[in-house]
Write a protein that holds these residues in place. Structure first.
Motif, PDB file in Angstrom:
ATOM      1  N   ILE A 516       0.809  -1.202   0.000  1.00  0.00           N
ATOM      2  CA  ILE A 516       0.000   0.000   0.000  1.00  0.00           C
ATOM      3  C   ILE A 516       0.853   1.268   0.000  1.00  0.00           C
ATOM      4  CG2 ILE A 516      -0.274  -0.227   2.493  1.00  0.00           C
ATOM      5  CD1 ILE A 516      -2.637   1.564   0.059  1.00  0.00           C
ATOM      6  N   VAL A 533      -9.259   3.872   0.965  1.00  0.00           N
ATOM      7  CA  VAL A 533      -8.520   2.610   1.071  1.00  0.00           C
ATOM      8  C   VAL A 533      -9.405   1.629   1.833  1.00  0.00           C
ATOM      9  CG1 VAL A 533      -6.465   1.455   1.932  1.00  0.00           C
ATOM     10  CG2 VAL A 533      -6.296   3.793   1.032  1.00  0.00           C
ATOM     11  N   ASN A 544      -1.844  -5.828   3.479  1.00  0.00           N
ATOM     12  CA  ASN A 544      -1.509  -4.512   2.898  1.00  0.00           C
ATOM     13  C   ASN A 544      -1.042  -4.598   1.450  1.00  0.00           C
ATOM     14  OD1 ASN A 544      -2.245  -2.992   5.127  1.00  0.00           O
ATOM     15  ND2 ASN A 544      -0.234  -3.223   6.095  1.00  0.00           N
ATOM     16  N   VAL A 546      -2.021  -4.449  -2.477  1.00  0.00           N
ATOM     17  CA  VAL A 546      -3.093  -3.881  -3.307  1.00  0.00           C
ATOM     18  C   VAL A 546      -3.658  -4.979  -4.204  1.00  0.00           C
ATOM     19  CG1 VAL A 546      -3.670  -2.176  -5.075  1.00  0.00           C
ATOM     20  CG2 VAL A 546      -2.054  -1.589  -3.266  1.00  0.00           C
ATOM     21  N   VAL A 567      -7.166  -3.180  -0.525  1.00  0.00           N
ATOM     22  CA  VAL A 567      -5.980  -3.923  -0.110  1.00  0.00           C
ATOM     23  C   VAL A 567      -6.392  -5.149   0.688  1.00  0.00           C
ATOM     24  CG1 VAL A 567      -4.554  -1.845  -0.062  1.00  0.00           C
ATOM     25  CG2 VAL A 567      -5.696  -2.580   2.014  1.00  0.00           C
TER      26      VAL A 567
END
Length: 691
Positions: A516, A533, A544, A546, A567
């Motif tokens: 991320i 997010v 974390n 993507v 994520v």
């Protein structure tokens, strides 16, 4: 300029320009300052605010579309039915009508016609599933976007199929070239009436011509009732046979012989798409005997139940003439003849008396099929045309009159107050508007100069700013109407003024599978912003990482556009955890070590005691989620128990046991040393044991 342009409705909708005029309403392009979007607003004309029938139709449209939600049906965002103004806020469609497109192209390629028809049928299938019949399907009510998307509009005379099942007036509703025969009779108009209209549109798209055309609307309606259309392949041999069969089945005059639903017609068209050489072999009953038709339109107007051919074979009935009997004597025949002649003479006298009396009565009373001619001068022709009280056969002449509104009736024949037939011929003289003049070509003029030139020529002007890569900011790119075209004197000319090159768009970076923080850095470096997010639990990607962006990677967007990121929470990713134990000190032999994870052997081997490493032993196990129990045995005896928590990524020791030396059963060496006995634990280990 009209009274609404430039105004704001309910403190929310900024009216920008008039984009259309219908029989009931004006249509404006507007801006919704709350939801930040361009919308279309239909405002009921002032003259109909006191007309309950028009208000009912206007409300019907909002009710009909409000219950619909389909990509091929125009959306309704808001409605307002006040005493002084009534309006509907709809999705703004930046396109042209299918009618305009047909006028440009004449006939379409059959693949294009199928593409449009599929979308129309999907929209109708959704509407019919909600109990709504459109009843006015025609190319003028189909919007076509630049990408080929179809939007069905104008549900102004739609009805809910659960409500009244017959038309409410003595006139056929809808456009006469596209209405089903049952609509022309004023009979039941269910979902199959929409299917007929789709068939007529498909016929028009494939052949470039309507199936029925005549000098007036009544003649066309009668043809809808009586005549069979020319087969499409006789006009355009390039049409596949299967598509012709679909078209002709949709246009069957008997509703029972048509497709019974939009879904059924969709099924055939999709089958045709898969195999254009398909043949459906549809067969219909054909009555070879002469059929007697009556004018069903007139019958409905006069309040009588219409008589029409319903597709069945009715044999003409003829009474058998009486057989001549032979008499026993000629005298009896002569007497009989005299009696018959006397009866006939008496009958003729009575019939003549009744006829003369009827003539005198007709001279003294007005016939049932006549009425006093109303005064139509000063009314809009479209309003008169849509007024269900008038069943006249209107013919129109035009005249220019710049002092009056375009479409106003200037004169009529017969004059007001005369006795006329209810369905008689009426000649109307309609104002064609002001005289037309040439529009000056002001392309590449400065805005101020262009406005002055057009105003000096006799036009109103309005300015629209548009980006242009070739023409400098402040200069005219074009006008609507175009330069050197003709337009009514005093009408408004739109001036399109360049704002300069459009902002160069940026492709969204591909940050899928990146961490991320790395993704955030890359997106911001591209000139974009990171938006929302969102964590997703069901991904097997590491925490974390993507897994998705919106817009998608590679999509061009304006600078500073927000890119939303999804994520992985890591809950479903595979993790490796380590459990550290200290082997017992002062052991001179190799130790047999076994490790069980929830009863499954994870490790089985021999470990050598090495005081140089504080006898530290590391056991590694893998998993995705949840807690598992790790049991470690030394020389066959339980030595330590750990809880391996894959959700938090941390192990924790919950039990320890003394080491039992097989050569010295009384040994009480503990399984884990005290904090002072551990010594220095290597700092490069990811997990530190806990007690």
């Amino acid at each position: 300029m009209d009274k609404y342009t430039g105004k704001r409705l309910d403190g929310r909708y900024e009216i920008h320009e008039l984009i259309g005029v219908g029989g009931m309403a004006y249509v404006y392009r507007a801006y919704d300052i709350i939801d930040d979007r361009t919308v279309a607003i239909k405002i009921l004309k002032d003259e109909f605010l006191g007309n309950q029938d028009f208000i009912r139709r206007f409300k019907n449209e909002s009710k009909a579309i409000a219950v619909l939600s389909h990509p091929n049906i125009v959306k309704v965002y808001d409605v307002s039915f006040g005493d002084r103004i009534q309006y509907i806020v709809e999705e703004y469609i930046d396109g042209i009508t299918l009618k305009e497109y047909l006028d440009q192209q004449r006939e379409l390629k059959w693949k294009e016609a199928v593409h449009f028809t599929l979308q129309i049928l999907r929209a109708l299938n959704h509407a019919h599933s909600k109990g709504i019949v459109h009843r006015d399907i025609k190319p003028q009510n189909i919007m076509l976007l630049q990408d080929g998307t179809i939007k069905v509009t104008d549900f102004g005379i739609a009805r809910f199929s659960r409500s009244e099942t017959r038309t409410m007036t003595d006139k056929a509703i809808g456009s006469v070239h596209y209405i089903a025969p049952e609509q022309a009779r004023g009979e039941v108009a269910d979902e199959r009436a929409d299917i007929y209209s789709v068939g007529v549109m498909l016929y028009e798209m494939l052949t470039g011509t309507l199936p029925f055309e005549a000098d007036n609307a009544v003649s066309v309606a009668i043809m809808q009732l009586q005549a069979d259309p020319k087969p499409p392949r006789d006009i355009n041999p390039a049409i596949p046979e299967g598509l012709e069969e679909i078209t002709m089945r949709a246009m069957q005059k008997n509703p029972d012989q048509r497709y019974q639903s939009a879904a059924e017609m969709l099924e055939d068209i999709e089958a045709f798409q898969r195999n254009p050489s398909i043949s459906f072999q549809y067969k219909y009953f054909i009555d070879e005997k002469p059929t007697k038709y009556v004018n069903a339109i007139s019958a409905v107007r006069n309040g009588r139940a219409p008589s029409y051919n319903d597709g069945y074979d009715y044999d003409d009935y003829e009474e058998e003439p009486p057989r001549r009997r032979q008499s026993s004597s000629g005298g009896n025949n002569k007497k009989t003849m005299m009696v018959v002649l006397g009866i006939l003479a008496a009958f003729l006298i009575v019939a003549l008396s009744i006829g003369i009396a009827a003539i005198f009565r007709s001279c003294s009373t007005q016939p049932d099929d006549t009425m006093t001619m109303p005064n139509l001068v000063g009314q809009l022709y479209t309003d008169v045309q849509n007024n269900e009280e008038y069943a006249f056969k209107f013919s129109v002449e035009t005249r220019e009159d710049s002092s009056q509104e375009t479409g106003i009736i200037l004169d009529q024949t017969p004059a007001a107050g005369m006795s006329v037939k209810k369905d008689g011929e009426v000649l109307l003289v309609v104002n064609s508007g002001a005289k037309t003049i040439n529009v000056p070509d002001v392309t590449n003029y400065l805005q101020a100069d262009a406005e002055q030139t057009l105003q000096n020529a006799g036009f109103e002007t309005t300015v629209i700013e548009v980006p242009d890569d070739k023409i400098a900011a402040g200069y005219v790119t074009s006008t609507e109407p175009k330069g050197n075209a003709t337009a009514p004197e005093g009408s408004t000319v739109k001036i399109l003024v360049s704002t300069g090159p459009e902002n160069e768009q940026i492709a969204v970076p591909n940050v899928i599978d990146k961490n991320i923080e790395a993704a955030r850095t890359e997106i911001e470096a591209a000139g974009l912003q990171v938006g929302d997010v969102t964590l997703q639990d069901d991904s097997d990607k590491p925490e974390n990482t993507v897994i998705e962006t919106n817009p998608l990677p590679g999509v061009p967007v304006d600078p500073d556009t927000k890119v939303n990121i999804v994520v992985s929470s890591g809950k479903q990713s595979e993790k490796t955890l380590e459990a550290n134990v200290h082997l017992p000190l002062n052991v001179s032999h190799d130790i047999e070590l076994k490790a069980y994870l929830d009863g499954t052997v994870m490790e089985d081997g021999v470990r050598t005691v090495n005081p140089a490493y504080n006898n530290l032993c590391t056991i590694k196990v893998t998993g995705t989620s949840g807690q598992k129990t790790l049991v470690i045995e030394l020389d066959g005896n339980k030595y330590a128990v750990f809880i391996m928590d894959f959700d938090t990524g941390k192990p924790s020791q919950v039990e320890s046991y003394p080491y039992v030396d097989p050569g010295s059963p009384s040994s009480d060496t503990p399984g884990t040393d005290t904090e002072e006995d551990w010594g220095d634990i290597p700092t490069d280990l990811p997990i530190t044991p806990t007690e």
